[in-house]
Design a protein around this motif. Structure first.
Motif, PDB file in Angstrom:
ATOM      1  N   ALA A 166       0.846  -1.205   0.000  1.00 30.12           N
ATOM      2  CA  ALA A 166       0.000   0.000   0.000  1.00 30.12           C
ATOM      3  C   ALA A 166       0.880   1.254   0.000  1.00 30.12           C
ATOM      4  N   ARG A 168       3.973   1.501  -1.135  1.00 28.96           N
ATOM      5  CA  ARG A 168       4.571   1.599  -2.476  1.00 28.96           C
ATOM      6  C   ARG A 168       3.564   2.172  -3.470  1.00 28.96           C
ATOM      7  N   GLN A 169       2.338   1.696  -3.327  1.00 36.00           N
ATOM      8  CA  GLN A 169       1.270   2.123  -4.238  1.00 36.00           C
ATOM      9  C   GLN A 169       1.081   3.634  -4.139  1.00 36.00           C
ATOM     10  N   GLN A 171       3.343   5.783  -3.087  1.00 37.92           N
ATOM     11  CA  GLN A 171       4.539   6.444  -3.635  1.00 37.92           C
ATOM     12  C   GLN A 171       4.454   6.538  -5.155  1.00 37.92           C
ATOM     13  N   VAL A 172       4.017   5.464  -5.782  1.00 30.98           N
ATOM     14  CA  VAL A 172       3.903   5.440  -7.242  1.00 30.98           C
ATOM     15  C   VAL A 172       2.832   6.424  -7.706  1.00 30.98           C
TER      16      VAL A 172
ATOM     17  N   LYS B 339       9.247  -0.229  -8.977  1.00 34.83           N
ATOM     18  CA  LYS B 339       8.472  -0.282  -7.745  1.00 34.83           C
ATOM     19  C   LYS B 339       7.148  -0.990  -7.990  1.00 34.83           C
ATOM     20  N   LEU B 340       6.701  -1.630  -6.942  1.00 24.88           N
ATOM     21  CA  LEU B 340       5.417  -2.310  -7.030  1.00 24.88           C
ATOM     22  C   LEU B 340       4.308  -1.253  -7.096  1.00 24.88           C
ATOM     23  N   GLU B 341       3.385  -1.403  -8.033  1.00 24.14           N
ATOM     24  CA  GLU B 341       2.441  -0.326  -8.282  1.00 24.14           C
ATOM     25  C   GLU B 341       1.065  -0.536  -7.682  1.00 24.14           C
ATOM     26  N   SER B 342       0.692  -1.792  -7.467  1.00 25.07           N
ATOM     27  CA  SER B 342      -0.679  -2.006  -7.007  1.00 25.07           C
ATOM     28  C   SER B 342      -0.799  -3.311  -6.233  1.00 25.07           C
ATOM     29  N   MET B 343      -1.717  -3.294  -5.295  1.00 21.25           N
ATOM     30  CA  MET B 343      -2.040  -4.522  -4.569  1.00 21.25           C
ATOM     31  C   MET B 343      -2.662  -5.530  -5.531  1.00 21.25           C
TER      32      MET B 343
END
Lengths: 211, 676
Positions: A166, A168-169, A171-172, B339-343
């Motif tokens: 979450a 990371r999400q 941040q993106v 980077k990981l973008e989504s769950m």
């Protein structure tokens, strides 16, 4: 001469008696064999005994308690004390050289006949042999760690991983981007040389195999 | 020959030590001649180990009973193929087997690895030589297979009857090959860390080796289950024994790696995690060897207790400390490239899949070691057996099964709501339908319904993927269905091979549920007497005891009890279960009588008959009859799993070009593949 006649008569009488004796014996033998005319038993040995009984484990005949569901269930929760690492039921029905598991089985049957419940039988075994008599530790005290640590760690892991993803999400999402992530592939370098027909084919294929 | 064997071990020790020291000293970096010496030392080491192995085999085949190992594991009347397997039947021989196979694998790795990774190879040689030297050291100083006796027995003891089974000819070498080949990916990982080559390309060099290990370990585990089922006579195939658990642990972490490595290849992420998984897998393979050989945990499968365990414990600790210290020092250079973008992405699903696999591995390890922990903390000995493992691991296993289906359905990077709806509708509906069908049919066992329902869901995902792939190829290329299916798999072996593996896994999961419906019955029967047993599916078996026949075979006296089987009045044939008294070449008994099970296997259930013994030395026989539902599916699930693994690693279509394409984004591979 007389002696020779007597001898000949004697000889004939003896032959006749001998013949009757042989016939009688055969008749008697035939009568004696009558019970053996049941289906022939493979394996040799007289009267159904094994030719070489020393190479087969000696077993007591099965009794109803051997197939009792209650007994089987209890035995599967108790460890055999012969050092085999198996439960009592598995050991007594697998390693037929073991003398410990049949004895434990008899103990369990005796306790059952005295009216004990499964829990009481287990308690009795724990009293006799210690806690290692149980195939799984009782879920109490320190043993709870055994049961719950993997599950709790897994839940904590799921929680931590979810939080991390979450973060990371977010941040993106906050990072400046020139395009939507879902459309990223259509302007990537890999497709820079693609013709409009190829792009159309790709779109059609993606509508079929959206991966 | 023992002299030559002994000499070869010492030569191997010296060559391996020299190669390892030279490798780790790093002096070869500016000296191509020294680099060549390091590489060639690997071949020389393999040659020395092969000479040692041939020496032992020569002793075994020549019946040189003056060699303690030969006398302990063979006899003059042992069939030839069991003389071959006697090589790895005992502690000392299996250590030699480890060392020789690893030295050969190390040579193959040097020969086959692409020149692109030439910079890594001397360090790879150093790691593999160090591990071989460790095994040679254990042999030379603690468990020497060439040790001689003070006298020469007239015949050997022979091989344990339970090891005289084709499963035991195949199972240990397969398991060893799995354990041993893990060293190669580990060596590459250590080499990459030492060389600070932290890009994702070296991963390509080890992925196939990891797949090789995974396939061997899978074959070894399934063969071990099969051997336990057909030979041990308890009617099951997995007892959560410490040695069984020890083989499962590296398999689980390797499976996790094979999933997470895809994320590194495609997105340049999870580098640290992947290196940690490879290190953990290697350490777990050494841990498994330690468990099997130390006697620290009671197990029916372990070798006799010896001081070999101390060597392994020390080696395990040293390897663990050095490897993780190295990883720690390289931590900053292992930054992810994306980077990981989504769950709701495949990356996230794979991360959860990794968590589940590592969680199960931890849970199995925890249960295996918990008796030691309990004794240390409370001073009380406890037993951790199947009821414990089933209670703890069944929910985790079902969570993993669900993720097996979810992972392939979610898009890379970020999935939209429409994507989720489109991908999940059929598999979820199929799974629910099957679960509802079971409920309507009267099934009330929660775990069974959940396992079979999830199995149907996973099958739905695989069928959907194949169906859509074939349909897309047919539309784009106008191919027939078989041609489209063939090309679909051939052009993306990893992906579709992976789906085949998933089918194998779900077959096995469904098969495991069958054990909940196992039926046992003991009976004492005189010749001609019968007993009846109800099948869990309905219908009744009538089992008639025909009698016991006895005869001499090559190295045993056999007592065969015959049972005529009928099912609902229909004859199903005669089954024979045996008691075998093994004897040496002088007719003297060597072991206690062993049991040979009679099995009639079917799609729905197995009929499993065990001749337990006789009453008063007569033909009145005591039997245990067992009906085991769905066992067939375990073996065929295992075969499908291995075939999927082989398909995945089949050469062609991989390599750095594919890695670059995939790193550009998964969707791009479609058009890239089509253009190729």
């Amino acid at each position: 001469m007389l002696q020779s006649v007597t001898g000949r008569r004697n000889f004939l009488r003896q032959v006749a008696l001998g013949g009757m004796a042989v016939l009688g014996t055969r008749a008697a033998m035939a009568q004696g064999q009558a019970p053996a005319q049941e289906p022939a038993l493979p394996g040799g040995g007289a009267n159904g005994t094994l030719y070489n009984p020393g190479v087969v484990q000696e077993r007591a005949p099965t009794v109803s308690a051997d197939n009792d569901d209650f007994i089987m269930t209890v035995e599967k929760t108790l460890k055999c004390q012969c050092g085999c690492n198996l439960d009592v039921y598995t050991c007594r029905t697998t390693d037929f050289t073991c003398t410990t598991s049949p004895a434990l089985h008899r103990d369990i049957v005796a306790l059952r006949n005295r009216g004990m419940t499964a829990a009481q039988i287990r308690e009795d075994f724990v009293r006799q042999y210690g806690e290692q008599a149980l195939m799984a530790p009782k879920p109490e005290g320190f043993n709870l760690a055994g049961y719950f640590v993997p599950g709790v760690l897994m839940l904590l892991g799921i929680g931590a991983l979810s939080l991390w993803i979450a973060r990371r999400q977010r941040q993106v999402a906050l990072a400046p981007t020139g395009h939507d992530a879902s459309d990223a592939t259509f302007d990537s370098a890999a497709l820079s040389g693609a013709t409009p027909e190829e792009l159309e084919r790709l779109k059609r294929a993606l509508s079929e195999v959206k991966d | 020959m023992t002299l030559l064997g002994q000499f070869s071990l010492w030569v191997a020790f010296l060559i391996g030590s020299f190669g390892a020291v030279l490798s780790f000293s790093g002096r070869w970096q500016d000296r191509p001649d020294l680099e060549r010496v390091v590489i060639r030392s690997v071949y020389a080491l393999a040659a020395a180990m092969l000479v040692a192995s041939i020496s032992l085999w020569k002793g075994l085949f020549a019946h040189d009973f003056n060699i303690e190992y030969v006398a302990a594991y063979t006899s003059r009347n042992l069939p030839t193929y069991y003389i071959v397997s006697a090589f790895w039947a005992g502690q000392k021989g299996s250590l030699l087997f480890w060392a020789v196979v690893l030295s050969c694998f190390a040579s193959v790795a040097q020969l086959l690895t692409s020149r692109r990774f030439a910079g890594l190879l001397p360090y790879v040689a150093g790691v593999t030589s160090t591990v071989v030297v460790f095994f040679v050291t254990v042999m030379l100083f603690s468990a020497n297979p060439f040790q001689r006796l003070g006298f020469t027995p007239e015949d050997g003891r022979g091989l344990n009857p339970q090891l005289q089974n084709i499963g035991m000819v195949m199972h240990p070498p397969m398991l060893y090959l799995g354990y041993i080949s893990i060293t190669i990916p580990f060596a590459f990982a250590v080499a990459a860390l030492l060389r600070r080559e932290m890009n994702s390309s070296w991963i390509v060099a080890i992925r196939k080796w990891t797949l090789v290990s995974w396939v061997f370990l899978s074959i070894g585990i399934v063969l071990g289950m099969w051997w336990a089922y057909v030979e041990l006579g308890w009617g099951g195939y997995w007892a959560w024994d410490p040695v069984e658990n020890a083989s499962l642990l590296p398999w689980l972490t390797m499976t996790a790696f094979l999933h997470s490595v895809m994320i590194q290849e495609k997105r340049g992420m999870l580098k640290r995690w992947n290196v940690a998984l490879i290190i953990a897998t290697f350490l777990l393979s050494i841990f498994g060897t330690f468990i099997t050989r130390s006697g620290v945990i009671a197990s029916v499968h372990s070798f006799t207790q010896s001081n070999v365990g101390y060597f392994f414990l020390a080696f395990l600790l040293v390897c663990g400390i050095l490897s993780f210290t190295l990883l720690y020092t390289r931590w900053p250079s292992l930054e992810p490239e994306a980077k990981l973008e989504s769950m709701l992405s495949r990356e996230a699903a794979f991360l959860f899949n990794n968590l589940a696999l590592v969680g199960i591995a931890f849970s199995v390890l925890w249960g295996t070691l918990f008796p030691i922990l309990s004794e240390a903390v409370r001073g009380t000995k406890i037993t951790v057996g199947p009821p414990f493992f089933n209670r703890v691991n069944v929910p985790l296993g079902l969570f993993l099964l669900a993720l097996t289906g979810i992972g392939p359905l979610i898009a890379w990077r970020k999935a939209s709501a429409r994507n989720l709806q489109r991908q999940f509708t059929f598999p979820v509906g199929f799974g629910l339908l099957v679960a509802a069908g079971l409920l309507i049919d009267g099934m009330r066992d929660f775990y069974v319904i959940l396992a079979i329902g999830l199995g149907a869901f996973v099958l739905g995902t695989v069928l959907q993927e194949f169906y859509r792939g074939v349909r897309a190829r047919r539309r784009m290329h106008g191919e027939s269905v078989p041609a489209a299916l063939f090309n679909l798999i051939a052009r993306n072996r990893r992906r579709y091979g992976g789906y085949v593996v998933h089918v194998g896994i779900l077959m096995m999961f469904v098969a495991f549920t069958g054990m909940a419906f196992r039926v046992d019955k003991e009976a004492t029967l005189k010749p001609g007497e019968s007993v009846e047993m109800k099948s869990p599916y309905g219908g009744t078996y009538k089992l008639t005891h025909l009698g016991v026949s006895q005869y001499n075979a090559l190295n045993r006296v056999v007592s065969a009890a015959a049972v005529q089987v009928e099912f609902d009045g229909k004859p199903m044939g005669v089954m024979k279960s045996e008691k075998r008294q093994h004897v040496d070449s002088f007719g003297r008994p060597t072991f206690e009588p062993s049991t040979e099970v009679a099995i009639q296997s079917g799609l729905r259930e197995d009929l499993y008959i065990v001749y337990a013994g006789s009453v008063d030395g007569t033909e009145e026989a005591v039997y245990r009859f067992t009906i085991n539902p769905l066992v067939w599916w375990v073996w065929y699930g295992g075969i499908v799993l291995v075939l999927g693994g082989i398909l995945t690693m089949w050469p062609g279509g991989g390599g750095i070009a594919e890695t670059r394409r995939t790193q550009a984004g998964y969707e791009a591979t479609l058009i890239g593949a089509e253009a190729a």
